[in-house]
Design a protein around this motif. Structure first.
Motif, mmCIF file in Angstrom:
data_model
loop_
_atom_site.group_PDB
_atom_site.id
_atom_site.type_symbol
_atom_site.label_atom_id
_atom_site.label_comp_id
_atom_site.label_asym_id
_atom_site.label_seq_id
_atom_site.Cartn_x
_atom_site.Cartn_y
_atom_site.Cartn_z
ATOM 1 N N GLY A 160 0.814 -1.210 0.000
ATOM 2 C CA GLY A 160 0.000 0.000 0.000
ATOM 3 C C GLY A 160 0.848 1.261 0.000
ATOM 4 N N GLU A 161 0.214 2.349 -0.360
ATOM 5 C CA GLU A 161 0.894 3.643 -0.506
ATOM 6 C C GLU A 161 1.418 4.189 0.814
ATOM 7 O OE1 GLU A 161 2.417 6.970 -2.489
ATOM 8 O OE2 GLU A 161 1.738 5.033 -3.245
ATOM 9 N N ALA A 162 0.748 3.889 1.914
ATOM 10 C CA ALA A 162 1.170 4.436 3.214
ATOM 11 C C ALA A 162 2.594 4.001 3.559
ATOM 12 C CB ALA A 162 0.203 4.011 4.311
ATOM 13 N N GLY A 163 2.929 2.744 3.261
ATOM 14 C CA GLY A 163 4.277 2.253 3.535
ATOM 15 C C GLY A 163 5.329 2.963 2.697
ATOM 16 N N VAL A 164 5.006 3.232 1.453
ATOM 17 C CA VAL A 164 5.933 3.953 0.573
ATOM 18 C C VAL A 164 6.165 5.360 1.119
ATOM 19 C CG1 VAL A 164 6.308 4.854 -1.763
ATOM 20 C CG2 VAL A 164 5.267 2.595 -1.457
ATOM 21 N N LEU A 165 5.111 5.998 1.572
ATOM 22 C CA LEU A 165 5.244 7.346 2.136
ATOM 23 C C LEU A 165 6.088 7.338 3.409
ATOM 24 C CD1 LEU A 165 1.623 8.708 1.565
ATOM 25 C CD2 LEU A 165 3.690 9.181 0.211
ATOM 26 N N GLU A 180 13.767 8.099 4.390
ATOM 27 C CA GLU A 180 14.851 8.468 3.473
ATOM 28 C C GLU A 180 15.354 9.879 3.785
ATOM 29 O OE1 GLU A 180 17.646 8.305 0.472
ATOM 30 O OE2 GLU A 180 16.447 6.627 1.239
ATOM 31 N N LYS A 181 14.424 10.782 4.066
ATOM 32 C CA LYS A 181 14.819 12.146 4.430
ATOM 33 C C LYS A 181 15.611 12.166 5.744
ATOM 34 C CE LYS A 181 10.695 14.133 2.340
ATOM 35 N NZ LYS A 181 9.367 14.709 2.650
ATOM 36 N N LEU A 182 15.202 11.297 6.659
ATOM 37 C CA LEU A 182 15.818 11.245 7.981
ATOM 38 C C LEU A 182 17.186 10.545 7.965
ATOM 39 C CD1 LEU A 182 15.323 11.828 11.028
ATOM 40 C CD2 LEU A 182 14.193 9.593 11.140
ATOM 41 N N PHE A 183 17.257 9.415 7.251
ATOM 42 C CA PHE A 183 18.443 8.555 7.316
ATOM 43 C C PHE A 183 19.332 8.603 6.072
ATOM 44 C CE2 PHE A 183 15.257 5.974 9.862
ATOM 45 C CZ PHE A 183 15.733 6.387 11.110
#
Length: 197
Positions: free
Chosen positions: A182-187, A193-196
Motif C-alpha cells: 500500500g501507498e502508506a508504507g511507501v510514504l 529516506e529524508k531522515l536517514f
C-alpha cells in the motif's frame, strides 16, 4: 545480549536457511550501523541497532517460504509476529518490537483488516490501568515502527532481499517492493529516506 546465542538456539544446524538468515541480517545491520555513524545527531543506540537488526528475522524458520529454505507451516508475512513471540519469551521485549514492526514499512491495523492479512492482532492496550474497562488509544498501531531505532532497522531492511543476498536494492527498487503493501508504507519509507539518507 549475545544475539549469536539466540540465533544458534533456534537455528542449530549449519544449513542454507541459517546462511540466508545470517547474510541478510548482517547486511541489514551493517547498513543500519553506517547510518548510525553518519547521523550521530540522532543519538541512536548503536548496540541495540546491531542486536535487533541481527534478530529481526529470527521467526522465518516457522514459515512456509521454500524459495529461501523455510519449510514451516505459517504464512511468511507472519514471521515478524513469530519472531516477536520468540524474543519476548527470551526476555527481550524491545528487540521483539523490531521484529513485529519491520514487515513492509510497518503494517497498519487497517492494512491487516482490509487486505485480509493472516496476522493476529494483539489485544488493544488499556490506557486506564486501574480497571479492565478503559479507553483505547485513538491511533493504535502495534505493527508500525515508532522509535528511531525501529524505523532505522525497518528502513535498512528494505534494501536487502533474502533471494539475492549479494545485491543491495536502489531506493526506487525498495519503493517498488513496498508498493504491494500500500501507498502508506511507501510514504513512510520516503520520510525515513529524508531522515536517514
Amino acid at each position: 545480549m549475545d544475539y549469536n546465542k539466540i540465533i544458534n538456539k533456534y537455528y542449530e544446524e549449519e544449513n542454507a536457511l541459517k546462511r540466508i538468515l545470517l547474510i541478510h541480517s548482517r547486511c541489514v545491520a551493517q547498513k543500519a550501523l553506517l547510518i548510525c555513524d553518519k547521523h550521530s545527531e540522532l543519538n541512536l543506540d548503536r548496540q541495540f541497532v546491531e542486536e535487533a537488526a541481527m534478530l529481526h528475522d529470527i521467526g522465518i524458520f516457522r514459515c512456509d517460504a521454500k524459495s529461501i529454505q523455510c519449510f514451516g507451516t505459517e504464512p511468511y508475512i507472519c514471521h515478524g509476529r513469530i519472531g516477536a513471540e520468540i524474543l519476548r519469551s527470551e526476555g527481550f521485549p524491545l528487540h521483539a518490537r523490531v521484529c513485529e514492526r519491520h514487515t513492509g514499512a510497518g503494517l497498519s491495523v487497517r492494512d491487516i483488516i482490509t487486505q485480509h492479512l493472516p496476522i493476529k492482532l494483539p489485544p488493544k492496550p488499556c490506557l486506564d490501568t486501574s480497571s479492565a474497562i478503559g479507553n483505547y488509544p485513538e491511533q493504535w498501531e502495534p505493527f508500525i515502527p515508532e522509535t528511531l531505532e525501529e524505523k532505522l532497522i525497518c528502513y535498512a531492511d528494505k534494501f536487502f532481499s533474502k533471494t539475492r543476498l549479494d545485491v543491495e536494492k536502489t531506493k526506487e527498487q525498495a519503493e517498488r517492493s513496498l508498493a504491494k503493501f500500500g501507498e502508506a508504507g511507501v510514504l513512510r519509507f520516503r520520510e525515513w529516506e529524508k531522515l536517514f539518507g
